[in-house]
Motif scaffolding. Structure first.
Motif, short mmCIF file in Angstrom:
data_model
loop_
_atom_site.label_atom_id
_atom_site.label_comp_id
_atom_site.label_asym_id
_atom_site.label_seq_id
_atom_site.Cartn_x
_atom_site.Cartn_y
_atom_site.Cartn_z
N GLY A 136 66.79 46.68 30.99
CA GLY A 136 65.77 47.68 30.69
C GLY A 136 65.94 48.94 31.50
N ASN A 170 68.82 50.86 29.88
CA ASN A 170 68.37 51.46 28.61
C ASN A 170 67.44 52.65 28.84
OD1 ASN A 170 69.75 49.59 26.98
ND2 ASN A 170 68.10 48.11 27.16
N THR A 171 66.58 52.55 29.85
CA THR A 171 65.68 53.66 30.14
C THR A 171 66.44 54.88 30.61
OG1 THR A 171 63.92 52.10 30.72
CG2 THR A 171 63.68 54.36 31.51
N THR A 208 65.44 42.43 22.36
CA THR A 208 65.05 42.38 23.77
C THR A 208 66.10 42.98 24.69
OG1 THR A 208 65.93 40.12 23.92
CG2 THR A 208 63.58 40.36 23.42
N TYR A 264 65.36 46.77 25.21
CA TYR A 264 64.06 47.20 25.70
C TYR A 264 64.21 48.21 26.84
CZ TYR A 264 61.24 43.73 23.19
OH TYR A 264 60.59 42.99 22.22
N THR A 265 63.25 49.13 26.92
CA THR A 265 63.17 50.02 28.07
C THR A 265 62.37 49.34 29.18
OG1 THR A 265 61.19 51.08 27.15
CG2 THR A 265 63.33 52.07 26.61
N SER A 301 60.03 46.05 28.99
CA SER A 301 60.49 44.86 29.71
C SER A 301 59.44 44.38 30.70
CB SER A 301 61.80 45.17 30.44
OG SER A 301 62.82 45.54 29.53
#
Length: 315
Positions: free
Chosen positions: A99, A102-103, A258, A261-262, A266
């Motif tokens: 996460g 990804n963020t 999943t 996910y950011t 998360s």
């Protein structure tokens, strides 16, 4: 800063040495009354709020090193040992590690895109002489007042159509691209509004001097205006990144995998997991992981925000 911008700024540096006009000076009595009222009422309230938030964050950090039972039995006692098992659990079980990546991938790329487009639009809207400039600026202002929740369903339908088209044409589409597009669309109005006001506060004599030196509009913007607008650009970058980093609803709606996910999504999943395992220390560790990076960025560049906001309010 380039040679052109240095020459232009040296020609216009004398403008900053002009004395302040009498209309810009506030009466001494008004300043003393304002300072006294602020110092006795507002200033202590601000300090109390800031101290409360700092102590609350330190308490969360303290709980992130405890197990589930100690959080409820000894909530205000220092832990005997520093144990990072909760952080490992949050990164693995809660998938905060993926996460976090990804963020950074989505938020940083979206923020850079927003600031780049907003800088171009702000320069154009602040310097154009066409009558359409004011209505276009008003459209961006109206866009700031529209909540995302009110237009989330049509945006979802539109992005589903785009993703289906891309699947049928190229056979591939990533849900994070949809979130990136929505982030850019929703974050652009505020950045354009902020930077257009900042570019409007910059002196036009600088651009005229650059034109006399033979610089075109693009070179003037890149070599002269961007260095001068650095405080406003940094302010827009930080404020936009803060908003996107903490965003949850859009990522929750558009991302179903999943592994994509950011961090806020998360953390929401981690809360659902930890409340059944009673590992509240892992949940506190997840809160620290989500909060600490953006807090560090704000502490390092917080002065730039104040500088950019104050300089942008010149006109």
């Amino acid at each position: 800063m380039t040679r052109l911008s240095s020459e232009v700024l040296s020609r216009t540096s004398a403008l900053g040495n002009l004395p302040a006009t009498k209309s810009a000076r506030k009466p001494r009595a008004f300043r003393s009354r304002t300072t006294g009222w602020f110092g006795h009422v507002v200033s202590p309230l601000i300090w109390f709020t800031a101290a409360f938030n700092v102590l609350l964050f330190l308490w969360v950090v303290l709980q992130s090193f405890r197990n589930g039972s100690e959080i409820f039995t000894k909530p205000f006692v220092l832990p005997r040992t520093i144990n990072f098992d909760n952080y490992v659990s949050a990164l693995t079980v809660g998938q905060l590690g993926s996460g976090f990546l990804n963020t950074i991938l989505i938020c940083v790329t979206a923020t850079v895109t927003i600031v780049a487009l907003a800088a171009l639009a702000g320069q154009a809207l602040s310097r154009t002489k066409y009558r359409a400039a004011s209505p276009v600026t008003s459209i961006f202002v109206v866009g700031m007042g529209i909540p995302v929740q009110a237009v989330l369903v049509p945006i979802f339908v539109l992005m589903q159509t785009i993703s289906s088209t891309m699947y049928s044409v190229f056979g591939w589409w990533d849900e994070r691209i949809s979130v990136y597009i929505v982030y850019v669309a929703t974050g652009l109005p505020f950045a354009v509004f902020l930077l257009s006001g900042f570019f409007r506060s910059l002196p036009t004599e600088v651009e005229e001097a650059a034109a006399i030196d033979g610089a075109g509009p693009l070179r003037t913007f890149l070599s002269v205006m961007l260095p001068m607008a650095r405080p406003g650009i940094i302010t827009a970058f930080i404020l936009t990144l803060l908003g996107l980093w903490n965003e949850t609803l859009i990522a929750l709606v558009f991302i179903t995998d999943t592994d994509k996910y950011t961090l806020p999504v998360s953390l929401l999943g981690l809360y659902g997991t930890m409340q059944y395992t009673s590992n509240w220390g892992g949940l506190f560790a997840g809160v620290v992981i989500v909060t600490l990076p953006i807090l560090i960025v704000y502490l390092v560049l917080g002065r730039r925000i104040v500088e950019g906001m104050t300089l942008g309010a010149g006109k």
